[in-house]
Enzyme design. Structure first.
Site, PDB file in Angstrom:
ATOM      1  N   LYS A  56      -6.372  77.989  38.258  1.00  0.00           N
ATOM      2  CA  LYS A  56      -5.423  77.548  36.586  1.00  0.00           C
ATOM      3  C   LYS A  56      -4.378  77.901  37.394  1.00  0.00           C
ATOM      4  O   LYS A  56      -3.015  77.307  36.601  1.00  0.00           O
ATOM      5  CB  LYS A  56      -5.764  79.059  36.580  1.00  0.00           C
ATOM      6  CG  LYS A  56      -5.866  80.288  36.807  1.00  0.00           C
ATOM      7  CD  LYS A  56      -6.458  81.348  36.576  1.00  0.00           C
ATOM      8  CE  LYS A  56      -6.771  82.489  37.640  1.00  0.00           C
ATOM      9  NZ  LYS A  56      -7.931  82.062  37.994  1.00  0.00           N
ATOM     10  N   VAL A  66      -9.823  78.135  32.152  1.00  0.00           N
ATOM     11  CA  VAL A  66      -9.255  79.629  31.611  1.00  0.00           C
ATOM     12  C   VAL A  66     -10.695  79.738  31.244  1.00  0.00           C
ATOM     13  O   VAL A  66     -11.677  79.251  31.013  1.00  0.00           O
ATOM     14  CB  VAL A  66      -8.157  78.607  30.618  1.00  0.00           C
ATOM     15  CG1 VAL A  66      -8.436  79.941  29.681  1.00  0.00           C
ATOM     16  CG2 VAL A  66      -7.488  78.755  30.688  1.00  0.00           C
ATOM     17  N   ILE A  79     -15.891  79.562  29.362  1.00  0.00           N
ATOM     18  CA  ILE A  79     -16.234  80.763  28.323  1.00  0.00           C
ATOM     19  C   ILE A  79     -16.553  79.040  27.761  1.00  0.00           C
ATOM     20  O   ILE A  79     -15.057  78.534  28.090  1.00  0.00           O
ATOM     21  CB  ILE A  79     -15.902  81.383  27.708  1.00  0.00           C
ATOM     22  CG1 ILE A  79     -15.791  82.536  28.114  1.00  0.00           C
ATOM     23  CG2 ILE A  79     -15.819  81.214  26.102  1.00  0.00           C
ATOM     24  CD1 ILE A  79     -15.049  83.443  27.541  1.00  0.00           C
ATOM     25  N   GLU A 104      -8.419  92.913  42.796  1.00  0.00           N
ATOM     26  CA  GLU A 104      -9.007  93.105  44.057  1.00  0.00           C
ATOM     27  C   GLU A 104      -7.564  93.812  44.591  1.00  0.00           C
ATOM     28  O   GLU A 104      -7.227  95.025  43.469  1.00  0.00           O
ATOM     29  CB  GLU A 104      -7.752  91.324  44.404  1.00  0.00           C
ATOM     30  CG  GLU A 104      -8.417  90.367  43.770  1.00  0.00           C
ATOM     31  CD  GLU A 104      -8.372  89.109  43.532  1.00  0.00           C
ATOM     32  OE1 GLU A 104      -7.280  89.147  44.888  1.00  0.00           O
ATOM     33  OE2 GLU A 104      -7.733  87.982  42.494  1.00  0.00           O
ATOM     34  N   ASP A 125      -1.566  86.797  36.051  1.00  0.00           N
ATOM     35  CA  ASP A 125      -2.687  85.526  35.558  1.00  0.00           C
ATOM     36  C   ASP A 125      -3.164  85.382  34.325  1.00  0.00           C
ATOM     37  O   ASP A 125      -2.709  84.025  33.869  1.00  0.00           O
ATOM     38  CB  ASP A 125      -4.228  86.260  36.733  1.00  0.00           C
ATOM     39  CG  ASP A 125      -5.666  85.787  35.514  1.00  0.00           C
ATOM     40  OD1 ASP A 125      -5.119  84.755  36.814  1.00  0.00           O
ATOM     41  OD2 ASP A 125      -5.792  86.071  34.788  1.00  0.00           O
ATOM     42  N   LYS A 184      -2.686  81.417  32.160  1.00  0.00           N
ATOM     43  CA  LYS A 184      -4.224  80.609  30.955  1.00  0.00           C
ATOM     44  C   LYS A 184      -3.477  80.546  29.744  1.00  0.00           C
ATOM     45  O   LYS A 184      -3.717  79.910  29.153  1.00  0.00           O
ATOM     46  CB  LYS A 184      -5.219  81.821  30.960  1.00  0.00           C
ATOM     47  CG  LYS A 184      -5.636  82.748  32.517  1.00  0.00           C
ATOM     48  CD  LYS A 184      -6.863  82.981  32.676  1.00  0.00           C
ATOM     49  CE  LYS A 184      -7.378  83.306  33.615  1.00  0.00           C
ATOM     50  NZ  LYS A 184      -8.481  84.340  33.920  1.00  0.00           N
ATOM     51  N   GLY A 243     -16.294  85.323  37.940  1.00  0.00           N
ATOM     52  CA  GLY A 243     -17.640  84.954  38.295  1.00  0.00           C
ATOM     53  C   GLY A 243     -17.912  83.873  38.870  1.00  0.00           C
ATOM     54  O   GLY A 243     -17.980  83.184  38.326  1.00  0.00           O
TER      55      GLY A 243
END
Lengths: 405, 405
Positions: B100, B127, B131, B185, B196, B200, B297
Site C-alpha cells: 500500500k 486495501v 476483501i 507490531e 496505514d 488506504k 493475515g
C-alpha cells in the site's frame, strides 16, 4: 459501435437503459467503443421514451441481426425468457440476465450452450440485486475453495422480519404494510414461502460447488409460521430471526436449504436489516467475507446488469471462462437430517425440565421467558441427533431454529 | 507455461506461494495454461522450502528473463519495492502488489508506466487484505459514479477499539495485549497514528475520483487520544467509536481524512469488530454496499494477490483498462473545515447548558452521563459552522467526533 438489445422494458429494463444512456462516455471508454441499444423487445409501445423508436415486438428481428453482439434479458419468468436466451446463444450472441428463475432452472444447459457458441452468459443481477457477489466469487475468490455460503437473499421477507422484531408486530400486519409500501407484491407467495431465496441459494451453491440443484426440491421453509414466540426467543438469546439461504458440503454431497434461522448478534448477518441483503461467503484462504447492499430495486439491479454488459464487451478477445455446472443427480444431494449446526429451542416447562433439556442438547445455559417458558441453544448436532436426544427426554419444543454461527 | 516471479518471501510472499502450489490445477484451468514460480527474490535462503531452489538475490536475473511475464511484489516499504516495480514495468512485465505504501505514494506514475509498456499494475491486496474491494469498484461498479467511500481499514486499531468498548479498558493496556497477540507490531505507530489507514483511503479515493492525494498530507488522527470518555459517550449515544478513513467530494474537490468517528448502530460499519475490516461504498446507482472480511493475515492477503495474478494471466489478449490517476494539485484538495456531517459531542455542564448546546448545534436530544456530563449529536454542519456556533455559546466540548451516518 457495439450493438446490443434489451429484452423486456419493465423496471429493470428501463433502469438498464437509463444507466447506459446516462454514462455513455464512461461506458465507451471502458469498452473501447460506443455501446448502442439497437433494439428493445417488449409487447408494449413506449412512444414518449427517448428510445421508443427502438422498440420491436418480434424477437426474430434481434436474433437475425448479426450486428447485435449482446442481449440483456430482463423479462422475468421462465418462458419465453428461457427460449429467447437459448436462441440468442445459439446465434452466438452473449446474454446477460437478471432472471434468477431461468438461471436457477436452466443455468447448466445455458452455460454449456454459451461455451459451445463462443458466447458469454452472465447473471450478476440474479442474486443480491446490485450487490457484487457473482463476479467476486468467480474472480477475487478464484484461488479459494468455497466452504459455505449463507445469506439474507430476499429483501421483502427481511423487511417483514425486521419490523416484527423492532415493533413486536404480527406477520400478517407487517405483510400488509409491506404490500402498501411496494416492498411486497400483491401475491407474495414466492417471497414469503422462500421460493425466491431458494432460487438464489441454488445459484450460489452452483457457483461454489459446480452442481445446480433443483430449486423446487431443496428444503424450503418461509416466514409465514414466524410468530412473536420466535422474535421473543431470538431477542432473549441475543440475536435475530432471519430467513437464510444456506449451502455447504456434507461428506462430499451438497446441502442447500432455505429456513428461518436464529442469527446471534456476533454474526454480521444479524445486523442486515430492512430490505437489505447480505451474503456471507466462507472460503478456505480468505476466511469469511460479507457482501451487503440493496438486494433489489430498479437502479441497483440495473447497475449489476450493466456491469455484466461491460464485462462481456470489454473482454471480447479473450476466451470467456464460464463456470461448468452439472445438473444434480440424486446422489449429489446431502441428507438434510445430517446437517450439523447449533439449534435454538423454546420449551414450556419448569427449571427441572430446563436442566433435562440442557443436558440432552449439550446447552450451556437456559434463559427463562414469561409464562414458564425457557430458551436454549444446543451444541452442534445433526438434526437427526438432536431429534433423537430430545425424544429420549420426552420434551417437545414449541419451536426450533437452526443457528447461523 | 506462464512464468512468474515473487519479490519478497515473507508472510504474504510465502502465503502466495502456498496458494499457488495448493491450487495448481484450478489455476491452470483458469489461466488456460500452467503457472510456474520461476524465481523468488529475497535476501535470505530457504533451503528447506520446496521452492528453495527458485530463490535468487539479484533482481536483474528476473528483469532480464523474457520468459517472466508477471512479478508479484510483496516486499513492503517504499524502496527498493518501488524501484523494482518500475524496472519490471519498463521491461513489459505486469506487476501485482500488496504494497500500500508504494501504491499510495507512486500509484499515478506506476499506472502510467504500465499503460505505456502494455503491462498491468494491480493492487487488490493493498486495501482490505483479502476483501474484494478494488476489483469490484472497477468492474461491478463501473457504471456508477462513486459518491463516497468510508471504511474501517486497519485491523489493529479496530481490535484495540473493540476491546476498549467491550471491556471498558484503557488504550495503553489493550495495545500491550494486541502486541502480545501479534495483532500490533512492536512499533505500532503507523497503525495507531492512522498512517496505514491514510494510505488506504488515499488509494480508495483515487479509485473513486481519479486523483491520488499525498497520504502524508491528508488530515489524519489516530486512536492514541481515545479514552473511556469516548467509549462511554458512544455507548450512551447508541453506537461505537471506530477509526474511519473517509473520502467524498465537496464542490468538486476531494476530501480524504482519517479520524475516530462515532458510528451509530444503524450503520453496518458499527458492527465490524475485532481485527475485521469493513468498507462502505456509496454509489449513485447501486446505493450503499458494504464489503467486510479479514483485512490482513497471510492467507487472506495471499488470496487477493493470487486473484490479481489470475486476472492478469487470464486476460492476456485484451488491452488492460488500467485506471488513469492524476497526482493531486493543491487546488484538487477540499478544505476539511467545509466537511458537512453530524458531530457527536461530550460536554460538562448543567441542564441549562445542555439546552443551550442543543439549540446552537441543532441537536434533537441530549443524554446525561455520570458527573453532570452530557452528550449530543448535532445536525449536519460544516466543521467551521459547528465551531462558530459553539463559540457563540461559550461552551467548550470535552470531545468531538464526526458521525458516520
Amino acid at each position: 459501435m457495439l450493438q446490443i438489445a434489451l429484452l423486456g422494458f419493465g423496471v429493470v429494463g428501463g433502469g438498464t437503459a437509463e444507466v447506459l444512456l446516462e454514462n455513455q462516455k464512461q461506458i465507451a471508454a471502458y469498452c473501447g467503443d460506443d455501446v448502442n441499444i439497437k433494439y428493445i423487445l417488449d409487447l408494449r409501445e413506449f412512444p414518449d421514451h427517448p428510445l421508443g423508436d427502438r422498440v420491436v415486438h418480434d424477437v426474430k428481428i434481434i436474433l437475425d441481426d448479426p450486428e447485435v453482439v449482446l442481449v440483456a434479458e430482463m423479462m422475468g419468468g421462465a418462458h419465453p425468457a428461457y427460449d429467447f436466451t437459448r436462441a440468442a446463444l445459439e446465434a452466438g450472441k452473449s446474454v446477460v440476465t437478471s432472471n434468477k428463475e431461468v438461471v436457477a432452472t436452466f443455468g447448466t444447459e445455458l452455460l454449456e450452450l454459451a461455451r459451445e457458441h463462443g458466447a458469454s452468459y452472465l447473471f450478476e443481477a440474479s442474486v443480491g440485486g446490485g450487490i457484487p457477489i457473482i463476479r467476486p466469487m468467480q474472480t477475487d475468490l478464484a484461488s479459494n475453495e468455497i466452504l459455505a455460503v449463507s445469506g439474507i437473499l430476499n429483501g421483502t421477507t427481511n423487511f417483514i422480519l425486521t419490523k416484527m422484531k423492532n415493533e413486536g408486530a404480527d406477520f400478517a400486519d407487517v405483510l400488509r404494510l409491506a404490500q402498501q409500501k411496494g416492498y411486497a407484491e400483491a401475491n407474495p407467495t414466492a417471497d414469503v414461502e422462500g421460493l425466491d431465496a431458494a432460487r438464489k441459494i441454488v445459484i450460489l451453491a452452483a457457483l461454489a460447488f459446480g452442481t445446480l440443484l433443483d430449486p423446487n426440491k431443496i428444503p424450503t421453509t418461509g416466514i409465514t409460521g414466524i410468530t412473536r414466540d420466535h422474535t421473543e426467543t431470538a431477542d432473549k438469546l441475543g440475536g435475530a430471526v432471519k430467513l437464510i439461504g444456506h449451502t455447504e458440503k456434507i461428506d462430499g454431497k451438497i446441502l442447500a436449504l432455505v429456513s428461518p434461522y436464529f442469527v446471534p448478534a456476533t454474526n454480521p448477518i444479524s445486523h442486515v436489516d430492512d430490505v437489505y441483503n447480505g451474503i456471507l461467503v466462507d472460503a478456505n484462504m480468505l476466511g469469511r467475507a460479507l457482501f451487503y447492499g440493496a438486494g433489489a430495486g430498479k437502479l441497483p439491479t440495473a447497475s449489476a446488469v450493466v456491469a455484466d454488459i461491460l464485462d462481456v464487451l470489454s473482454h471480447r478477445k479473450d476466451e470467456r471462462r464460464l463456470p461448468v455446472w452439472t445438473r444434480a443427480a440424486e446422489n449429489d444431494v446431502a441428507d438434510p437430517t445430517a446437517y450439523v449446526c447449533r439449534r435454538a429451542y423454546l420449551f414450556e416447562g419448569c427449571q427441572k425440565c430446563a436442566e433435562k433439556a440442557k443436558k440432552a442438547l449439550g446447552a450451556q445455559d437456559a434463559v427463562f421467558l414469561e409464562g414458564s417458558r425457557f430458551a436454549l441453544i444446543s451444541s452442534p448436532l445433526s438434526e437427526k441427533a438432536a431429534v433423537d436426544a430430545l425424544a429420549a427426554t420426552g420434551l417437545c419444543p414449541i419451536l426450533t431454529l437452526p443457528v447461523l454461527d
